[in-house]
Design an enzyme around this catalytic site. Structure first.
Site, mmCIF file in Angstrom:
data_model
loop_
_atom_site.group_PDB
_atom_site.id
_atom_site.type_symbol
_atom_site.label_atom_id
_atom_site.label_comp_id
_atom_site.label_asym_id
_atom_site.label_seq_id
_atom_site.Cartn_x
_atom_site.Cartn_y
_atom_site.Cartn_z
ATOM 1 N N GLU A 196 -5.308 -8.516 0.972
ATOM 2 C CA GLU A 196 -5.798 -8.224 2.338
ATOM 3 C C GLU A 196 -7.280 -7.893 2.279
ATOM 4 O O GLU A 196 -7.719 -7.173 1.378
ATOM 5 C CB GLU A 196 -5.102 -6.996 2.954
ATOM 6 C CG GLU A 196 -3.720 -7.235 3.488
ATOM 7 C CD GLU A 196 -3.139 -5.987 4.170
ATOM 8 O OE1 GLU A 196 -3.912 -5.143 4.667
ATOM 9 O OE2 GLU A 196 -1.907 -5.878 4.192
ATOM 10 N N GLU A 198 0.791 -1.228 0.000
ATOM 11 C CA GLU A 198 0.000 0.000 0.000
ATOM 12 C C GLU A 198 0.828 1.286 0.000
ATOM 13 O O GLU A 198 0.891 1.994 1.019
ATOM 14 C CB GLU A 198 -0.936 0.012 1.215
ATOM 15 C CG GLU A 198 -1.921 -1.130 1.219
ATOM 16 C CD GLU A 198 -2.988 -1.002 2.309
ATOM 17 O OE1 GLU A 198 -2.923 -0.055 3.108
ATOM 18 O OE2 GLU A 198 -3.890 -1.846 2.347
HETATM 19 C C1 FCB Z 1 -3.826 -2.260 5.849
HETATM 20 C C2 FCB Z 1 -2.393 -2.602 6.184
HETATM 21 C C3 FCB Z 1 -2.271 -3.734 7.173
HETATM 22 C C4 FCB Z 1 -3.306 -3.645 8.273
HETATM 23 C C5 FCB Z 1 -4.691 -3.442 7.701
HETATM 24 C C6 FCB Z 1 -5.780 -3.371 8.748
HETATM 25 O O1 FCB Z 1 -3.908 -0.963 5.353
HETATM 26 O O2 FCB Z 1 -1.702 -2.972 5.010
HETATM 27 O O3 FCB Z 1 -0.960 -3.759 7.650
HETATM 28 O O4 FCB Z 1 -2.973 -2.677 9.166
HETATM 29 O O5 FCB Z 1 -4.718 -2.280 6.928
#
Ligand code: FCB
Length: 460
Positions: A371, A182
């Site tokens: 994620e 990210e």
């Molecule tokens: C994302 C991050 C990860 C975690 C989630 C909840 O933005 O990549 O490390 O903190 O959020």
């Protein structure tokens, strides 16, 4: 006023899910990150990262929490990897702590650091988990921050060196790589808003860090390709569907501006389009300051896959009080729509929409959801964490993914965030995203009901 489900958005019902419906070779994984899980921040030659230093700043992190111990993954990795396997996953995503491998940031390699990740990788392979390695998940060595960090043009040389060391050390066994986690997250929160490490607040600094991160994501891809020709290489993007609060022109424009920042800023240079144009004057400034037009070719890299990380949509309206963006979020609580303990809207239809939106670029070979997950106020009572909201979140988001997949979008994996409760950046230990509950006093792990739900999904 817009509701959370827009007209024309599909309603995503959590159908009865079968893991087999996603295909034989689908990557089912959990994701973790070095700074959030490892702890052991001053052991075996590791130097401090920007998060260790930022956490010392008063008020930076909820309840003054520190990442120094976190889940103690550094000492407990064997049990934790086994736990991921026991829940039924076939893939395991983790990141490399740059300060553990190169305590000086660049230069001399710390053999103990290499040894640790070799053990983690070997343990994954031994139990039957495919390792997915993220090179950079936000934890820059503090020594490099002292030299300017992501604002310094030298970062591109440092990062290539780090990538090369990792590729050479682990590339014989690791065939799935993610270059950056990210980039919008660490550049905006870290260099413009000051909410994450290194806690800087400057527009100039932000634009520099964006430029360098866009170069690093492509450079990293090239280094990995050079040293591991048979690797599958990707990088990750946070993304959120941006929904205008009304269809008034100023709200539509506000939504377009936020969309540029949150969704387009890094994917477009990677696809060879250069930075997206805007009506904020931001990109003009970027072109002048960093002469970024010269780098359009270097910012391009043909990734094998793109990792999307989605948690929530953002509903936005025009606001003259917010500099540059002139946009403000209309929070889920105000709109009275379902949301998590982080205040993030739960909206699987928007997850489906954002997947479709990225796929529309047409130039992406393959997507993975690297994620997705949710934090809720969990309570451990008599050895059990009953977390039906988290189960519902996963169910509905998987149903949305399946729908997109059935429509022909190539999605080859889904990684739940996260294996166990961990150090959630500025939220400290307050926000619990895990499938496994962690008692941070005793390090006791307890599989939550959602963890059992995953196990059941894979069993049937
Ligand atoms: C994302 C991050 C990860 C975690 C989630 C909840 O933005 O990549 O490390 O903190 O959020």
């Amino acid at each position: 006023m817009f509701s959370s489900i827009q007209p024309g958005q599909p309603s995503i019902e959590p159908a009865i899910l079968k893991a087999s419906a996603f295909g034989e070779d689908f990557h089912w994984g959990v994701a973790i990150a070095a700074a959030q899980n490892e702890g052991a921040v001053q052991e075996d030659g590791r130097s401090l990262s920007i998060w260790d230093v930022f956490a010392r700043r008063k008020g930076a992190i909820k309840k003054g929490a520190k990442p120094s111990v976190a889940c103690d993954f550094y000492h407990r990795y064997k049990d934790d990897i086994l736990l991921a396997k026991a829940l039924g996953f076939n893939s395991f995503r983790f990141s490399i702590s740059w300060s553990r491998v190169l305590p000086d940031g660049s230069g001399k390699v710390n053999e103990a650091g290499i040894r640790f990740y070799n053990e983690v990788i070997d343990e994954c392979l031994r139990v039957g988990l495919i390792p997915f390695v993220t090179l950079y998940h936000w934890d820059l060595p503090q020594v490099l921050q002292q030299e300017g960090g992501w604002e310094s043009p030298l970062i591109n040389r440092w990062f290539k060196h780090f990538a090369k060391i990792c590729a050479k050390a682990f590339g014989d066994r690791v065939k799935h790589w993610l270059v950056l986690n990210e980039p919008v997250g660490f550049t905006s929160l870290g260099y413009m808003l000051g909410k994450h490490a290194p806690g800087k607040k400057s527009l100039e600094g932000f634009l520099k860090s964006v430029h360098h991160a866009a170069l690093a994501q492509a450079d990293g891809g090239r280094v990995l390709r050079q040293y591991i020709p048979d690797a599958k290489i990707g990088t990750t993007f946070s993304c959120s569907e941006i929904i205008p609060y009304t269809d008034r022109p100023e709200d539509l424009q506000a939504a377009r501006r936020l969309d540029l920042l949150m969704n387009r800023l890094f994917i477009e240079p990677l696809l060879g389009k250069g930075f997206p144009e805007d009506d904020m004057g931001l990109m003009d400034k970027m072109w002048r300051q960093n002469q970024s037009w010269k780098y359009v070719d270097r910012m391009q890299f043909d990734m094998d896959f793109i990792g999307l990380q989605n948690y929530f949509p953002v509903v936005v309206k025009h606001s003259p009080f917010i500099p540059i963006l002139q946009a403000t979020e209309v929070k889920p609580a105000v709109r009275k729509v379902p949301h998590t303990a982080m205040g993030w809207e739960i909206n699987p239809a928007s997850f489906y929409n954002i997947i479709k939106r990225f796929w529309k670029y047409g130039a992406i070979r393959e997507l993975m959801i690297t994620e997705n997950g949710a934090a809720f106020k969990d309570t451990l009572s008599q050895g059990r964490v009953n977390d039906p909201e988290r189960i519902a979140y996963f169910q509905s988001h998987l149903a949305a993914l399946l729908q997109a997949k059935k429509e022909g979008i190539k999605i080859s994996g889904y990684f739940a965030w996260t294996l166990m409760d961990n150090f959630e950046w500025a939220e400290g230990y307050e926000a619990r995203f895990g499938l496994v509950h962690v008692d941070f006093k005793t390090q006791l792990r307890t599989i939550k009901d959602s963890g059992h739900w995953w196990k059941e999904l894979f069993r049937t």
